[in-house]
Write a protein that holds these residues in place. Structure first.
Motif, PDB file in Angstrom:
ATOM      1  N   HIS A  10       0.886  -1.133   0.218  1.00 54.87           N
ATOM      2  CA  HIS A  10       0.126  -0.126  -0.553  1.00 54.87           C
ATOM      3  C   HIS A  10       0.510   1.362  -0.194  1.00 54.87           C
ATOM      4  N   ALA A  41      -0.314   4.736  -0.619  1.00 52.23           N
ATOM      5  CA  ALA A  41      -1.178   5.085   0.728  1.00 52.23           C
ATOM      6  C   ALA A  41      -0.216   5.406   1.891  1.00 52.23           C
ATOM      7  N   ASN A  88      -0.002   9.425   3.181  1.00 48.52           N
ATOM      8  CA  ASN A  88      -0.609   9.422   4.952  1.00 48.52           C
ATOM      9  C   ASN A  88       0.286  10.087   5.272  1.00 48.52           C
TER      10      ASN A  88
END
Length: 257
Positions: A221, A224, A228
């Motif tokens: 991921h 992400a 983030n």
């Protein structure tokens, strides 16, 4: 606490989905055997390395470590250095001095000797290795020593405290996040930050922590992961850590692996 924050802890505790305590128990019962460390550490090492742009494939590195298949040194040297750093961490308690030694180990084929385990003295822009996009500007060089001193004071305090499992995961992620935002070394910060997170977990939870596939989860991921980090802002002194919750919630989801 000097640099970490508990402001998001209550919301973190109430997140729906993963029961961390139950997932850890299942991990302990299912995966942890005397011969498991090398296998799961191989996965951790190569997936953490690939986040940083290392070309070796995951399956090939596992063959290299588990079946002793030989590959070109330029493919294996830096992952193998990181593997040795994980072994060192497993055999030593988490301290500032031991972490500095681990950074020296993992950067043997990455940095000249005089910069291994030594904080940088220059500006640092953090880029996503897969795309080359600038993610954020790390702590200014004149702040690095002071910010890292604050972080180690907080880590030492947490290591002496009784923490719940949820608190342990929360602070492990926050330590990882703060470390990456400071980016204290000339290189090897991403790999070191993910090792630091795992090392903190192991000191609080025991050997089972080394089998949590957090590095693999971040690699799977990775968009992400960087997104983030980006939520906090661009410039270190203006980062908004009230927006850190999506990053902090990634670690528990690694238990689904």
């Amino acid at each position: 606490m000097k640099i970490l924050s508990d402001a998001l802890l209550e919301s973190y505790r109430n997140q729906p989905g993963i029961d961390i305590q139950t997932a850890l128990q299942q991990l302990d019962e299912t995966f942890v055997r005397s011969d498991s460390f090398n296998f799961y550490t191989s996965i951790a090492v190569i997936t953490s390395s690939k986040i940083e742009g290392e070309p070796m494939e995951v399956d090939s590195y596992i063959k290299h470590k588990i079946q002793q298949i030989e590959y070109l040194p330029e493919l294996t040297q830096k992952p193998n250095d990181l593997f040795q750093a994980y072994i060192y961490a497993k055999e030593n308690r988490l301290t500032k001095e031991h972490f500095s030694q681990a950074h020296q180990i993992l950067t043997e084929h990455l940095l000249p000797e005089h910069w291994r385990g030594i904080y940088r003295q220059n500006a640092m822009v953090v880029m996503e290795h897969n795309t080359g996009r600038i993610q954020f500007e790390a702590a200014p060089a004149h702040l690095v020593q002071g910010e890292m001193d604050k972080l180690w004071d907080d880590i030492d305090k947490l290591l002496r405290c009784d923490l719940s499992v949820e608190e342990t995961f929360y602070y492990a992620s926050f330590i990882h996040l703060i470390f990456v935002c400071i980016h204290p070394f000339n290189d090897g910060n991403g790999r070191a930050g993910r090792l630091l997170e795992k090392w903190f977990l192991s000191d609080k939870l025991g050997t089972m922590a080394w089998y949590i596939q957090s590095e693999r989860h971040y690699y799977q991921h990775v968009d992400a992961y960087y997104r983030n980090l980006n939520r906090l802002g661009i410039f270190y002194e203006q980062l908004d850590f009230t927006k850190a919750e999506p990053f902090l919630k990634m670690l528990p989801r690694a238990l689904d692996n």
